[in-house]
Design an enzyme around this catalytic site. Structure first.
Site, PDB file in Angstrom:
ATOM      1  N   LYS A 132      -9.403 -10.673   0.473  1.00  0.00           N
ATOM      2  CA  LYS A 132     -10.525 -10.990  -0.423  1.00  0.00           C
ATOM      3  C   LYS A 132     -11.349 -12.176   0.102  1.00  0.00           C
ATOM      4  O   LYS A 132     -10.904 -12.898   1.007  1.00  0.00           O
ATOM      5  CB  LYS A 132      -9.973 -11.288  -1.818  1.00  0.00           C
ATOM      6  CG  LYS A 132      -9.375 -10.058  -2.522  1.00  0.00           C
ATOM      7  CD  LYS A 132      -8.898 -10.425  -3.924  1.00  0.00           C
ATOM      8  CE  LYS A 132      -8.384  -9.214  -4.697  1.00  0.00           C
ATOM      9  NZ  LYS A 132      -7.952  -9.597  -6.068  1.00  0.00           N
ATOM     10  N   TYR A 174     -13.526  -1.000  -8.564  1.00  0.00           N
ATOM     11  CA  TYR A 174     -12.642  -1.535  -9.612  1.00  0.00           C
ATOM     12  C   TYR A 174     -12.872  -0.872 -10.974  1.00  0.00           C
ATOM     13  O   TYR A 174     -12.527  -1.450 -11.998  1.00  0.00           O
ATOM     14  CB  TYR A 174     -12.843  -3.046  -9.740  1.00  0.00           C
ATOM     15  CG  TYR A 174     -11.945  -3.898  -8.854  1.00  0.00           C
ATOM     16  CD1 TYR A 174     -10.558  -3.707  -8.815  1.00  0.00           C
ATOM     17  CD2 TYR A 174     -12.466  -4.939  -8.090  1.00  0.00           C
ATOM     18  CE1 TYR A 174      -9.733  -4.511  -8.036  1.00  0.00           C
ATOM     19  CE2 TYR A 174     -11.642  -5.751  -7.305  1.00  0.00           C
ATOM     20  CZ  TYR A 174     -10.270  -5.525  -7.285  1.00  0.00           C
ATOM     21  OH  TYR A 174      -9.452  -6.329  -6.519  1.00  0.00           O
ATOM     22  N   ASN A 196      -7.036 -14.563  -5.609  1.00  0.00           N
ATOM     23  CA  ASN A 196      -5.628 -14.373  -5.243  1.00  0.00           C
ATOM     24  C   ASN A 196      -5.441 -13.703  -3.877  1.00  0.00           C
ATOM     25  O   ASN A 196      -4.416 -13.098  -3.596  1.00  0.00           O
ATOM     26  CB  ASN A 196      -4.878 -13.640  -6.359  1.00  0.00           C
ATOM     27  CG  ASN A 196      -5.456 -12.275  -6.646  1.00  0.00           C
ATOM     28  OD1 ASN A 196      -6.369 -11.819  -5.957  1.00  0.00           O
ATOM     29  ND2 ASN A 196      -4.937 -11.609  -7.655  1.00  0.00           N
ATOM     30  N   HIS A 228      -5.859  -7.685  -2.135  1.00  0.00           N
ATOM     31  CA  HIS A 228      -5.730  -6.507  -3.001  1.00  0.00           C
ATOM     32  C   HIS A 228      -4.765  -5.546  -2.324  1.00  0.00           C
ATOM     33  O   HIS A 228      -4.754  -5.450  -1.085  1.00  0.00           O
ATOM     34  CB  HIS A 228      -7.080  -5.803  -3.172  1.00  0.00           C
ATOM     35  CG  HIS A 228      -6.956  -4.419  -3.754  1.00  0.00           C
ATOM     36  ND1 HIS A 228      -6.877  -4.210  -5.105  1.00  0.00           N
ATOM     37  CD2 HIS A 228      -6.816  -3.197  -3.161  1.00  0.00           C
ATOM     38  CE1 HIS A 228      -6.719  -2.891  -5.322  1.00  0.00           C
ATOM     39  NE2 HIS A 228      -6.679  -2.268  -4.167  1.00  0.00           N
ATOM     40  N   GLU A 249      -8.608   4.910  -2.705  1.00  0.00           N
ATOM     41  CA  GLU A 249      -9.158   3.649  -2.182  1.00  0.00           C
ATOM     42  C   GLU A 249      -9.413   3.722  -0.673  1.00  0.00           C
ATOM     43  O   GLU A 249     -10.386   3.153  -0.172  1.00  0.00           O
ATOM     44  CB  GLU A 249      -8.205   2.499  -2.519  1.00  0.00           C
ATOM     45  CG  GLU A 249      -8.154   2.236  -4.022  1.00  0.00           C
ATOM     46  CD  GLU A 249      -7.212   1.103  -4.415  1.00  0.00           C
ATOM     47  OE1 GLU A 249      -7.152   0.803  -5.617  1.00  0.00           O
ATOM     48  OE2 GLU A 249      -6.552   0.508  -3.539  1.00  0.00           O
TER      49      GLU A 249
END
Ligand code: UDP
Ligand code: MG
Length: 135
Positions: free
Chosen positions: A12, A52, A115, A118, A129
């Site tokens: 990310k 998402y 965080n 993913h 995905e």
């Protein structure tokens, strides 16, 4: 019996920005997850919203889409034995505060939104995905 799977990983914006990509890839490698394909890109907010969309009813959805589109990311297809659950295990809990020692989010995560990584949560979602990023 062997169970080789593929899963999608995203480094990310918070982790790309801190140049953590090589350190994170070393953790995949140590855990026998090989990188089949990898690319660095920045996505639009609309693309993040599509990616998402399972979270569209959540209170954090808008912020999440803004965040994922806020800077460069690196997306990878990981392959290995039980790759989906293995990657989830080595990522650690969604909130870095709850992530076990030595997991990616424990080592590098800043907060529940920043965080660092993913990972697909099922074989079915991994297929969707992977198709999203590697047509
Ligand atoms: N997220 C957030 N606030 C929350 C829960 C989740 O910002 O209260 C973000 C977080 O970055 C997380 C992403 O939304 O990684 C997707 O949430 P999910 O529950 O799928 O967590 P993950 O599968 O990434 O562990
Ligand atoms: Mg998830």
């Amino acid at each position: 019996m062997s169970n080789v799977e593929q899963t999608l990983s995203i480094i990310k914006p918070d982790a790309c920005e801190r140049n953590l990509s090589d350190k994170i890839k070393a953790i995949f490698s140590k855990n026998n997850l090989s990188i089949l394909k990898s690319k660095k890109l920045q996505i639009s907010k609309d693309e993040a919203a599509e990616f998402y969309k399972i979270h569209q009813s959540k209170p954090f959805y808008d912020q999440l889409c803004n965040y994922l589109s806020s800077g460069p990311i690196e997306v990878m297809i990981l392959e290995g034995e039980n790759a989906v659950t293995k990657n989830r295990d080595i990522m650690g809990a969604t909130d870095p505060k709850n992530a076990k020692d030595g997991t990616i989010r424990n080592l590098f995560g800043i907060s529940i939104d920043k965080n660092s990584v993913h990972g697909s949560d099922s074989v079915e979602n991994a297929k969707i995905e992977i198709k999203f990023f590697f047509k």
